[in-house]
Design a protein around this motif. Structure first.
Motif, PDB file in Angstrom:
ATOM      1  N   ILE A  22       0.816  -1.221   0.000  1.00 46.49           N
ATOM      2  CA  ILE A  22       0.000   0.000   0.000  1.00 46.49           C
ATOM      3  C   ILE A  22       0.847   1.268   0.000  1.00 46.49           C
ATOM      4  N   TYR A  23       1.908   1.303   0.778  1.00 44.59           N
ATOM      5  CA  TYR A  23       2.681   2.531   0.911  1.00 44.59           C
ATOM      6  C   TYR A  23       3.283   3.028  -0.409  1.00 44.59           C
ATOM      7  N   PRO A  24       3.697   2.159  -1.329  1.00 47.08           N
ATOM      8  CA  PRO A  24       4.197   2.684  -2.611  1.00 47.08           C
ATOM      9  C   PRO A  24       3.148   3.443  -3.418  1.00 47.08           C
ATOM     10  N   LEU A  25       1.862   3.287  -3.083  1.00 47.37           N
ATOM     11  CA  LEU A  25       0.797   3.952  -3.818  1.00 47.37           C
ATOM     12  C   LEU A  25       0.498   5.361  -3.321  1.00 47.37           C
ATOM     13  N   VAL A  26       1.018   5.728  -2.138  1.00 52.09           N
ATOM     14  CA  VAL A  26       0.622   7.004  -1.536  1.00 52.09           C
ATOM     15  C   VAL A  26       1.582   8.109  -1.934  1.00 52.09           C
ATOM     16  N   LYS A  27       1.080   9.327  -1.931  1.00 50.99           N
ATOM     17  CA  LYS A  27       1.864  10.505  -2.315  1.00 50.99           C
ATOM     18  C   LYS A  27       2.868  10.879  -1.238  1.00 50.99           C
TER      19      LYS A  27
END
Length: 363
Positions: A149-154
């Protein structure tokens, strides 16, 4: 000048009945002003969110149910109606000390917020920021969610240096250190008072200590009082021990400070008149720091108090929870002989406040 985009803040913890949740969210919302803002609150008890998927591999199927309106209808509307999603992960990615109450499942409200981050970014194309948090879950399923999930956040803002290292171990190298939102708070009164008290605090995991809680705290407080010091007990509302601590205060005839009888702002005033704080609490120790009061720190449900100890450059031993009785006399000695660190702690707090202003202006 701020833009006209509408923000959704997921993770207002002010209903969670402890000083940290209330204080940091009060200040976080102040930092978010004057943006157009809608808010999704978080309740305290995990079982309120126990309908969430247990593993990351279930998230896509669950997202399909959200898309067609079968589940999370309110959340779906709120996400679709905003331009940017900001998720306050305060207190979420910590060890699940009461997993026995939830059949061994990792924190349900954390899975809820992780899923909403995933859904908002992947399925709704929203800009997502995960902020104001530590990362120390001690759980493989939570780590799997983080890695996906974290690679998807700005933006990924962690509030301590140890969390940044933990994320790097999971392959996430985009995290930035941004202090806890509570550091925004600043006393408006002058610091012209006498420091009268020694404050004794609990920890989020006190109910799981392998020693006799009332016996230790009674012994500690009596030894301090025998040296001529006034004592206040700051109870952070750990569900297994708050009645024990209140009864102990009644027995010893000392002040029992609790979220039910003292606001966090009034707690800050107490710290302004305190010499030192014995603490296993992250936010209360930040409030003490803002008040120029040093903390003698011990362990809790994650690395967070150890991280604060490191970031403050604190002197003396950091205590793990289950070794406290062994070091009682040393703790008494430290608490009754702590040097005045007011000016250095206030400078540290001011530095954190400036960092907050810089990062939140860019949100």
């Amino acid at each position: 000048m701020l833009n006209n985009k509408k923000y959704l803040l997921i993770g207002d913890h002010r209903t969670c009945e402890n000083y940290g949740s209330i204080a940091t969210c009060d200040q976080l919302i102040e930092l978010m002003k004057p943006r157009r803002l809608s808010i999704i609150p978080i309740t305290r008890m995990d079982q309120d969110y126990d309908y969430m998927p247990l593993e990351f591999k279930e998230f896509d199927d669950y997202a399909e149910k959200v898309k067609v309106g079968k589940v999370l209808k309110m959340e779906k509307r709120a996400i679709e109606d905003c331009d940017r999603v900001v998720i306050n992960f305060e207190g979420s990615l910590t060890h699940h000390t009461n997993a026995s109450r939830c059949d061994g499942k990792y924190r349900a409200r954390t899975r809820y917020k992780l899923f909403l981050a995933y859904y908002s970014s992947k399925f709704c194309g929203k800009e997502v920021s995960i902020i104001n948090h530590c990362v120390d879950p001690g759980n493989t399923s939570a780590e799997e969610m983080i890695k996906n999930i974290y690679p998807l956040v700005k933006r990924c803002w962690v509030r301590d240096s140890m969390s940044k290292k933990n994320l790097e171990k999971l392959g996430i190298d985009t995290a930035e250190f941004v202090p806890d939102a509570l550091f925004k708070y600043q006393h408006l009164k002058k610091f012209d008072y006498e420091r009268e008290y020694i404050c004794i605090g609990d920890t989020a995991t006190l109910g799981y200590a392998d020693w006799d809680v009332p016996e230790f705290f009674e012994g500690l407080i009596k030894k301090i009082m025998d040296k001529g010091h006034k004592v206040i007990l700051v109870d952070g509302n750990m569900w297994k021990t708050t009645d024990i601590l209140q009864s102990l205060c009644d027995k010893l005839k000392i002040k029992w400070v609790h979220v039910d009888n003292t606001s966090w702002q009034n707690l800050a005033d107490i710290f302004r008149k305190s010499k030192v704080f014995f603490s296993g609490r992250w936010h209360a120790s930040i409030l003490a720091t803002i008040s120029g009061t040093p903390s003698v720190l011990y362990g809790t449900d994650s690395h967070k108090t150890k991280a604060l100890y490191n970031d403050l450059g604190a002197q003396g031993r950091f205590y793990e929870l289950n070794e406290l009785p062994k070091y009682m006399d040393e703790i008494v000695q430290r608490l009754t002989n702590e040097n005045n660190m007011e000016h250095s702690l206030l400078r540290y707090a001011n530095t954190q406040r400036e960092i907050l202003k810089k990062f939140y202006s860019s949100l």
